[in-house]
Design an enzyme around this catalytic site. Sequence first.
Site, PDB file in Angstrom:
ATOM      1  CE1 TYR A   1     -17.175  -2.888   5.479  1.00  0.00           C
ATOM      2  CE2 TYR A   1     -18.918  -4.134   7.106  1.00  0.00           C
ATOM      3  CZ  TYR A   1     -17.561  -3.398   6.788  1.00  0.00           C
ATOM      4  OH  TYR A   1     -16.588  -3.307   7.818  1.00  0.00           O
TER       5      TYR A   1
ATOM      6  CB  SER B   1     -16.579  -6.758   9.630  1.00  0.00           C
ATOM      7  OG  SER B   1     -17.799  -6.377  10.246  1.00  0.00           O
TER       8      SER B   1
HETATM    9  N1  LIG Z   1     -15.621   0.864  12.180  1.00  0.00           N
HETATM   10  C1  LIG Z   1     -16.444  -0.179  12.267  1.00  0.00           C
HETATM   11  O1  LIG Z   1     -17.598  -0.299  12.894  1.00  0.00           O
HETATM   12  C2  LIG Z   1     -15.757  -1.606  11.758  1.00  0.00           C
HETATM   13  C3  LIG Z   1     -16.361  -2.809  11.983  1.00  0.00           C
HETATM   14  C4  LIG Z   1     -15.616  -3.935  11.859  1.00  0.00           C
HETATM   15  C5  LIG Z   1     -14.712  -4.240  10.930  1.00  0.00           C
HETATM   16  N2  LIG Z   1     -14.039  -2.819  10.375  1.00  0.00           N
HETATM   17  C6  LIG Z   1     -13.089  -2.907   9.475  1.00  0.00           C
HETATM   18  O2  LIG Z   1     -11.999  -2.118   9.954  1.00  0.00           O
HETATM   19  C7  LIG Z   1     -11.162  -1.779   9.051  1.00  0.00           C
HETATM   20  C8  LIG Z   1     -10.809  -0.226   9.282  1.00  0.00           C
HETATM   21  O3  LIG Z   1     -11.877   0.350   9.634  1.00  0.00           O
HETATM   22  P1  LIG Z   1     -11.925   1.924  10.327  1.00  0.00           P
HETATM   23  O4  LIG Z   1     -12.986   1.743  11.300  1.00  0.00           O
HETATM   24  O5  LIG Z   1     -10.791   2.142  10.821  1.00  0.00           O
HETATM   25  O6  LIG Z   1     -12.373   2.772   9.391  1.00  0.00           O
HETATM   26  P2  LIG Z   1     -11.803   4.170   8.678  1.00  0.00           P
HETATM   27  O7  LIG Z   1     -11.004   5.055   9.655  1.00  0.00           O
HETATM   28  O8  LIG Z   1     -12.537   4.706   7.791  1.00  0.00           O
HETATM   29  O9  LIG Z   1     -10.375   3.258   8.009  1.00  0.00           O
HETATM   30  C9  LIG Z   1     -10.468   2.667   6.554  1.00  0.00           C
HETATM   31  C10 LIG Z   1      -9.512   2.833   5.780  1.00  0.00           C
HETATM   32  O10 LIG Z   1      -9.403   2.291   4.627  1.00  0.00           O
HETATM   33  C11 LIG Z   1      -8.888   2.946   3.702  1.00  0.00           C
HETATM   34  N3  LIG Z   1      -9.336   2.952   2.108  1.00  0.00           N
HETATM   35  C12 LIG Z   1     -10.635   2.925   1.546  1.00  0.00           C
HETATM   36  N4  LIG Z   1     -10.508   2.520   0.437  1.00  0.00           N
HETATM   37  C13 LIG Z   1      -9.187   2.541   0.161  1.00  0.00           C
HETATM   38  C14 LIG Z   1      -8.708   2.175  -1.307  1.00  0.00           C
HETATM   39  N5  LIG Z   1      -9.159   1.956  -2.197  1.00  0.00           N
HETATM   40  N6  LIG Z   1      -7.294   1.899  -0.975  1.00  0.00           N
HETATM   41  C15 LIG Z   1      -6.570   2.054   0.003  1.00  0.00           C
HETATM   42  N7  LIG Z   1      -7.224   2.494   1.276  1.00  0.00           N
HETATM   43  C16 LIG Z   1      -8.361   2.531   1.244  1.00  0.00           C
HETATM   44  C17 LIG Z   1      -9.253   4.553   4.035  1.00  0.00           C
HETATM   45  O11 LIG Z   1      -8.444   5.496   3.572  1.00  0.00           O
HETATM   46  P3  LIG Z   1      -8.825   7.018   3.078  1.00  0.00           P
HETATM   47  O12 LIG Z   1      -8.573   7.863   4.311  1.00  0.00           O
HETATM   48  O13 LIG Z   1      -8.012   7.167   1.793  1.00  0.00           O
HETATM   49  O14 LIG Z   1     -10.285   6.712   2.810  1.00  0.00           O
HETATM   50  C18 LIG Z   1      -9.129   4.295   5.499  1.00  0.00           C
HETATM   51  O15 LIG Z   1      -7.620   4.515   5.933  1.00  0.00           O
HETATM   52  C19 LIG Z   1     -12.097  -1.841   7.719  1.00  0.00           C
HETATM   53  O16 LIG Z   1     -11.416  -2.905   7.212  1.00  0.00           O
HETATM   54  C20 LIG Z   1     -13.409  -1.999   8.267  1.00  0.00           C
HETATM   55  O17 LIG Z   1     -14.162  -2.673   7.254  1.00  0.00           O
HETATM   56  C21 LIG Z   1     -14.763  -1.481  10.962  1.00  0.00           C
END
Ligand SMILES: NC(=O)c1ccc[n+]([C@@H]2O[C@H](COP(=O)([O-])OP(=O)(O)OC[C@H]3O[C@@H](n4cnc5c(N)ncnc54)[C@H](OP(=O)(O)O)[C@@H]3O)[C@@H](O)[C@H]2O)c1
Lengths: 253, 454
Positions: free
Chosen positions: A158, A145
Amino acid sequence: MHNAFAQPQTILLLGGTSDIGLAIVRALVSPTCHDIVLACRNPSAADEAVASLRADGRNVTAVRFDASQPATHAALITDVVSRVGDIDLVIMAFGVLGDQGNFDQDPVAAAEAVTVNYVGGVSSGLAVAAQFRKQGHGRLVVLSSVAGERTRKSNFVYGSSKAGIDAFAQGLGDSLVGTGATVLIVRPGFVHSAMTAGLAAVPFSTTPEAVAEATVRGLHAAKRTVWAPGILRYVFMILRHLPGAVFRRLPLG
Amino acid sequence: MNKLTPPTRLTGWGRATASGASVLPVSRGNIADAVVGAPERGALVRGLGRSYGDAAQNAGGLILRLAGLAGDAVLDTVQHTVTVGAGVSIDDLLRVTVPQGYFVPVTPGTRFVTIGGAIASDIHGKNHHGEGSFGNHVRRISLLLADGTTLEISPSQHTELFWATIGGMGLTGAIVDATISMLPIETSRCIVDTTRAHDLEHILTLMEEGDDRYRYSVAWIDLMAKGRHLGRSVLTRGDHATVEQLTGSATSSPRHYDPRVVASVPPVVPVSLINNLSVRAFNEFWFRKAPLYRTDEIHSLAGFFHPLDMVGSWNRIYGPRGFVQYQFLVPFGQEDALRHIVERFAASGAASFLAVLKRFGAGNAAPLSFPAPGWTLALDIPASFSGLGEILHELDHTVLDAGGRHYLAKDSHTTPQAISRGYPRLAEWQDVRNRSDPTGVWRSDLGRRLGLIA
Ligand SMILES: NC(=O)c1ccc[n+]([C@@H]2O[C@H](COP(=O)([O-])OP(=O)(O)OC[C@H]3O[C@@H](n4cnc5c(N)ncnc54)[C@H](OP(=O)(O)O)[C@@H]3O)[C@@H](O)[C@H]2O)c1
Ligand SMILES: Cc1cc2nc3c(=O)[nH]c(=O)nc-3n(C[C@H](O)[C@H](O)[C@H](O)COP(=O)(O)OP(=O)(O)OC[C@H]3O[C@@H](n4cnc5c(N)ncnc54)[C@H](O)[C@@H]3O)c2cc1C
């Protein structure tokens, strides 16, 4: 095995319900793709995704995976190999954002978030790398990120965990040179997903689909890092070097 | 087990498929030990790596490089055969045999392939319409099996294994040496007729009507030409020249043979030099420089058969992302499918030069041999061309619906389903392989990707 267009035959998504992760999987599915495994904290939460990806005789399954349990990660990889054979592509997309205000009150909750984002990434990343070395090929996509490029006061727990996983992924990529396996680091900005639902968008915000497109292009071109949107590479070149006093005053949320 | 060296990253000639394997140089004397000590992910012989995709890669396993000396080749001038180590290249072999009046029975568009690679891919040349593929000219093979024993196989000995090894992509065993029927030649020159064809219809008609009068025939199609120029081509046909046909200085050295590489592309080309404009200009130049019609020109062997070999490592001009070669065949009577594919590429705007069209004659008994009566087209395209993966998957259906197939030695994109449809005798081949290699020692990335092996 990947083909010449970086189209994988088998995909493992760590964080099987992630909006960004699933968008990447959808963008990578081609007629050569025959197995997809969604690794989730709660596999039944992936029912809809499993159904939507299952077509043309493709096998799609959801398995249990908890990033905060490092001791289980090597066994997970072994289990996936026994289901699909060589794993061509792994997408590391799990993560928790948390609330900095809450972390300030609850250091244990902060440590738990870091355990998921960083510690879980290290243990699962190393288990994946061991399998890639053994099979002589494989691509790992790590969702880092921009928050890790320069941590902000509003989400530095984070941000620091993302800085850690980014640094880890860089070193892992270097350690795999020559083995046939590679690591692609993806650094998105603000993405409209479940993680950011309800938060006010910041400049250059983007969508999971756009991040997926940039990721596929990066894989195809054998890049080591991609930014989404691409302009953030240049924005952060500047932000990284701003004096602290100036940086703190910027309206970055 | 062998002590494995750290992995080396290997790709095919197209440089678009990469994996790591432990590479071990071997000789006839120690190759059996290496195979018996092969790791869990198996072993594979790699020749000169001129297959375009992942045929000569074995991710996580062992890659054997078999040494070979052309000087040890035994030429039998009564039977017109040569017995030669499988690691010897056609380049080295020709330097020995041409001055003695013998040419290989089949040559690909490059002389930098090994005898083992030529057999394992059952390669074809410009003479397929009359003389078939390389396997048709193999008299015997000494094959190293998975258990470390060596077996003599031929069209009359272990017939099934022999034909499974022809075109078997190295997955039945290591070819250690072979006896090949050679073609007696009087000179090291060719006599060539050239014709320009203004469109696809024209070239197909010219080839249908005239190919049988020539030993060698091949057409080059400008796939970037559209509209009324669609399929415009240059057809070159010829044979080996006789001493009588030579004139001038050539008469004093009728079998002189010493082809050179005149230039080399440097190891790192940061971006692809191949793009729509550069290729369009090149194709235009190539088409215009060809005579409308000219007969009885004398060419050198290298100039006629291996013009690309004059530039070393030319595959690097495609830059770090590499390129793919798409080669397929459609049976006679399916010219509409061929036309559709030519139109699709012309409309796509993909930069493609070196599209080669050939008419195939009868196939042979090998279950995985590519050639069969029909048209084959081979074209090179940068792997970075946007949407190319989707276009090729789409055209795969056109090829298969027409009863055609794809060439394994060139493939780097298709699916197991496409291969099992295109090669209806795949299961028969797998059965022979499983009997000679029950534990699956011989493995390749191509075999894994396309489901040739379990
Ligand atoms: N959205 C943004 O703005 C953004 C920006 C930069 C980077 N990212 C990164 O991109 C990645 C994906 O994010 P996203 O935007 O797609 O968000 P998201 O839809 O909330 O996905 C996050 C995922 O992580 C899973 N998770 C959380 N805790 C966990 C655990 N202990 N064990 C296994 N799985 C777990 C969640 O599963 P559950 O369904 O069980 O909660 C969910 O599937 C993340 O690494 C995030 O940090 C996001
Ligand atoms: C410019 C160019 C033009 C070409 N033109 C033609 C053409 O006109 N017609 C045509 O048919 N092909 C053509 N080819 C393809 C080429 O002929 C084949 O890919 C050939 O197999 C390459 O031989 P190699 O020694 O480089 O083998 P590699 O590419 O190293 O290996 C190819 C296969 O052969 C197997 N193999 C190699 N040696 C042995 C052995 N000793 N025992 C068992 N298996 C072995 C490998 O395991 C692998 O499966 C062309 C390629 C290039 C680059």
